[in-house]
Design an enzyme around this catalytic site. Structure first.
Site, PDB file in Angstrom:
ATOM      1  N   LEU A  39      32.966  57.632  52.617  1.00 11.34           N
ATOM      2  CA  LEU A  39      32.599  56.959  51.351  1.00 11.34           C
ATOM      3  C   LEU A  39      33.711  56.045  50.865  1.00 11.34           C
ATOM      4  CD1 LEU A  39      30.926  58.436  48.223  1.00 11.34           C
ATOM      5  CD2 LEU A  39      33.233  57.495  47.977  1.00 11.34           C
ATOM      6  N   ASN A  41      34.797  53.754  47.445  1.00  8.46           N
ATOM      7  CA  ASN A  41      34.453  53.298  46.100  1.00  8.46           C
ATOM      8  C   ASN A  41      35.420  52.219  45.634  1.00  8.46           C
ATOM      9  OD1 ASN A  41      35.674  56.126  45.870  1.00  8.46           O
ATOM     10  ND2 ASN A  41      35.663  55.678  43.706  1.00  8.46           N
ATOM     11  N   ASP A  42      36.128  52.408  44.547  1.00  8.22           N
ATOM     12  CA  ASP A  42      36.804  51.286  43.883  1.00  8.22           C
ATOM     13  C   ASP A  42      37.757  50.476  44.774  1.00  8.22           C
ATOM     14  OD1 ASP A  42      35.775  52.990  42.010  1.00  8.22           O
ATOM     15  OD2 ASP A  42      37.672  53.405  41.025  1.00  8.22           O
ATOM     16  N   SER A 102      42.328  55.717  41.567  1.00  3.29           N
ATOM     17  CA  SER A 102      42.477  54.254  41.529  1.00  3.29           C
ATOM     18  C   SER A 102      43.753  53.773  40.850  1.00  3.29           C
ATOM     19  CB  SER A 102      41.280  53.642  40.812  1.00  3.29           C
ATOM     20  OG  SER A 102      40.191  53.691  41.684  1.00  3.29           O
ATOM     21  N   ARG A 161      43.445  57.837  33.665  1.00  5.52           N
ATOM     22  CA  ARG A 161      43.561  57.322  35.039  1.00  5.52           C
ATOM     23  C   ARG A 161      43.460  55.797  35.126  1.00  5.52           C
ATOM     24  NH1 ARG A 161      39.075  60.702  35.012  1.00  5.52           N
ATOM     25  NH2 ARG A 161      37.071  59.664  34.777  1.00  5.52           N
TER      26      ARG A 161
HETATM   27  C1  FRU Z   1      35.718  54.897  39.249  1.00  5.84           C
HETATM   28  C2  FRU Z   1      36.537  56.146  39.438  1.00  5.84           C
HETATM   29  C3  FRU Z   1      37.924  56.017  38.829  1.00  5.84           C
HETATM   30  C4  FRU Z   1      38.730  56.987  39.641  1.00  5.84           C
HETATM   31  C5  FRU Z   1      38.120  56.828  41.009  1.00  5.84           C
HETATM   32  C6  FRU Z   1      38.104  58.082  41.844  1.00  5.84           C
HETATM   33  O1  FRU Z   1      34.712  54.763  40.180  1.00  5.84           O
HETATM   34  O2  FRU Z   1      35.869  57.269  38.919  1.00  5.84           O
HETATM   35  O3  FRU Z   1      37.976  56.247  37.445  1.00  5.84           O
HETATM   36  O4  FRU Z   1      40.086  56.677  39.644  1.00  5.84           O
HETATM   37  O5  FRU Z   1      36.804  56.378  40.812  1.00  5.84           O
HETATM   38  O6  FRU Z   1      37.652  57.791  43.119  1.00  5.84           O
END
Ligand code: FRU
Length: 473
Positions: A39, A41-42, A102, A161
C-alpha cells in the site's frame, strides 16, 4: 538492527512474491507512480535537491493495509522518468515503532534532512497513542540517521503529526497537524534555529478557531507556502459533515489563503475551499522547484474510503500518486495544471472538431485530451465513469467500488475547457486551465474507451501517452 533486518527480509519477500503479477495487471499505471507491492499513501519529503527531484512516500510493503509505514523513495531529473532509491525510513526505533508517518524534506546547507512523525501506540485503542516529531539527516553513504526532536505537546491529544518544514529569514518553520483536548483539529506553527530545538508559536488555523466554526477533529498533512502574494495553507480536515454537492469524500482536502505574520504567528485567512472535486485526492505535498515553480503531488486515495474494495488488491498493490502539478493563484483561487514536462509523453495525435455525438471514440488507456466546449455533452468511459458537462458545470459519476449506488461528484461553474489525463485506472481532469480539478480512480473491466455524446460543439486534441516506467536511468 534486528528489527531492521527482519523488516527488510519481509519486504524483499513481499516484493518477490508480487513480481509476477506485474505483467498482466491492467490497472497498473504506465506513467504515474505506484507501489511495487503493498500500500502507498501520502507523498512525503518532496524536494528538488542539488538539481534532482526526490519524492518519498508512505509505504506499507508488507500488506495492502495501513499496518506498517516506511518511507519509500524515488528520484527523478525531470518529474517524468523516476528511479527507485533505497528505502529511506523503517519503523525500527522506540520513538517510531508504529510507523514512520508523513513529513517533509529540507536542504540544510547542502545536507538533505527528512522531518517525519514517529507514531507510537500506547494501548489497544486508536486514541491511546503519542507521537514524536523526528529528523533524519542523510550521511555521506546516503543513510538517514534518525533523531526525535519534539515529544508530546501539552494541551493536545496524541494525534500530532505530519511536519512540513521550510526556511524563512534564516529560521526554520514547521506546520504540524494536532488535535486539541476538545478534540478539534488544529494547525500549529513552530520555529527553530537548527531543526533540533523547536518553539511552539501557536495555532494558526483549525476547527473552532477564530472565524472558523466546527470543521473536523483532525487537519492532517498541513503545508504552508508563499505563492503569488499569498500564504497558502493546504490541509486535510477529517470529520467535516458532507453537504449536497461538496465535502463528499470520506475526508476533505482544501486550502486557505492568508498572510502569515512570522513574528506574531498571526494568520488571518480566507474560508476553506476544496482543492479537488473528484473521488480520490488527499494529503498533497508541495515543493519549491529550483526554477521558482511551486509543484504539488497528491495521493490518489482517501483513507477509510472503500479502499479495500479496489480490485488491484488481487494483484498485491493499492493506490497511486497524482501527476506532478504546477500551482498558481489567480483572482483568489488556486490553479493546478500538469507540469509542462509531461508533454514529453505525448505521441500519436488527433485533432477533431464537430458535434459531440459525431466524434470518433478514443482509446484512453494512457492518453491526454484537451477539449474546448460550448454546450452540453457526455463523456462515457467504458460504462464505468461518466462526465456530464453543461452550462451549470460538471457531474462526474463513477461506478461504485463496493457495488453500491453510483458515486457522484460536482464542479459547479461554467466549463470552457477540459484537459484530461488518463492512465489505466486513473483520471485527472483540469477545468478552465486549472481553476478546478477532479481526480478519481476507476476500474473498467476492459481496455478503457471514451465515447462522446450530446449536441455540444467540441474541438478535441487527443494524444496517446507513452509509458514512463520506473527504471534505473
Ligand atoms: C494521511 C495520514 C497522515 C499520517 C499518514 C500515515 O493519509 O493519515 O496523517 O501521517 O497518513 O500513513
Amino acid at each position: 538492527m534486528m528489527k531492521e533486518t527482519q523488516l527488510l527480509k519481509q519486504t524483499l519477500h513481499a516484493v518477490m512474491n508480487n513480481y509476477s503479477s506485474h505483467s498482466n495487471d491492467k490497472y497498473r499505471p504506465t506513467w504515474h507512480l505506484s507501489p511495487v507491492a503493498g500500500l502507498l499513501n501520502d507523498p512525503n519529503g518532496f524536494i528538488q535537491f542539488k538539481g534532482q527531484y526526490h519524492l518519498f512516500y508512505q509505504w506499507n510493503p508488507l500488506a495492502c493495509d495501513h499496518s506498517n509505514k516506511f518511507w519509500g523513495h524515488w528520484s527523478s531529473k525531470d518529474l517524468v522518468h523516476w528511479q527507485h532509491e533505497p528505502v529511506a525510513l523503517l519503523p525500527t526505533e522506540e520513538f517510531d515503532k508504529d510507523g514512520c508517518f508523513s513529513g517533509s524534506a529540507v536542504n540544510d546547507d547542502g545536507q538533505l534532512v527528512l522531518i517525519y512523525t514517529g507514531n507510537v501506540m500506547l494501548g489497544e485503542t486508536e486514541a491511546d497513542r503519542t507521537a514524536w516529531q523526528c529528523i533524519a539527516r542523510q550521511d555521506s553513504h546516503g543513510e538517514f540517521k534518525k533523531q526525535p526532536v519534539i515529544g508530546q505537546l501539552e494541551g493536545y491529544t496524541g494525534h500530532i503529526r505530519d511536519p512540513k518544514v521550510w526556511k524563512e529569514n534564516d529560521l526554520w518553520y514547521m506546520v504540524l497537524a494536532a488535535q486539541d483536548l476538545k478534540l478539534q483539529g488544529k494547525v500549529l506553527l513552530l520555529e527553530s534555529p537548527d531543526l533540533e530545538n523547536w518553539t511552539l508559536k501557536g495555532e494558526i488555523a483549525g476547527s473552532e478557531f477564530k472565524k472558523t466554526g466546527p470543521f473536523g477533529y483532525m487537519w492532517e498533512c498541513p503545508d504552508l507556502f508563499r505563492l503569488d502574494g499569498h500564504d497558502v495553507l493546504i490541509s486535510c480536515p477529517q470529520g467535516v459533515t458532507a453537504q449536497e454537492r461538496r465535502y463528499l469524500n470520506m475526508y476533505q482536502c482544501g486550502y486557505l489563503l492568508g498572510q502569515l505574520d512570522y513574528t506574531t504567528g498571526d494568520y488571518p485567512h480566507s474560508a476553506f475551499l476544496e482543492l479537488d472535486h473528484g473521488h480520490e485526492f488527499y494529503a498533497p505535498q508541495t515543493t519549491l522547484a529550483e526554477d521558482g515553480r511551486r509543484l504539488l503531488v497528491g495521493w490518489m486515495g482517501v483513507p477509510d474510503q472503500d479502499e479495500f474494495s479496489q480490485p488491484t488488491l488481487a494483484s498485491g498493490w493499492i493506490h497511486m500518486m497524482s501527476c506532478p502539478r504546477e500551482l498558481s493563484i489567480k483572482e483568489g483561487k488556486l490553479y493546478q495544471l500538469p507540469v509542462a514536462e509531461l508533454q514529453e509523453l505525448r505521441s500519436e495525435h488527433q485533432h477533431v472538431k464537430g458535434e459531440a455525438s459525431t466524434l470518433p471514440t478514443f482509446d484512453v488507456s494512457s492518453a491526454e485530451l484537451i477539449v474546448s466546449t460550448q454546450g452540453s455533452f457526455e463523456l462515457n468511459i467504458s460504462n464505468t465513469l461518466w462526465l456530464n458537462c453543461d452550462e451549470q458545470g460538471i457531474i462526474l459519476t463513477r461506478k461504485s467500488l463496493s457495488g453500491e449506488a453510483d458515486e457522484v461528484r460536482y464542479w459547479d461553474q461554467t466549463v470552457e475547457k477540459l484537459q484530461i489525463l488518463l492512465d489505466r485506472s486513473s483520471v485527472e481532469i483540469f477545468v478552465n486551465d486549472g481553476l478546478g480539478t477532479l481526480t478519481s480512480r476507476y476500474f473498467p473491466t476492459s481496455d478503457p474507451v471514451l465515447t462522446f455524446s450530446g449536441n455540444a460543439s467540441l474541438e478535441v486534441d487527443y494524444w496517446k501517452l507513452e509509458p514512463a516506467p520506473v527504471t534505473k536511468i
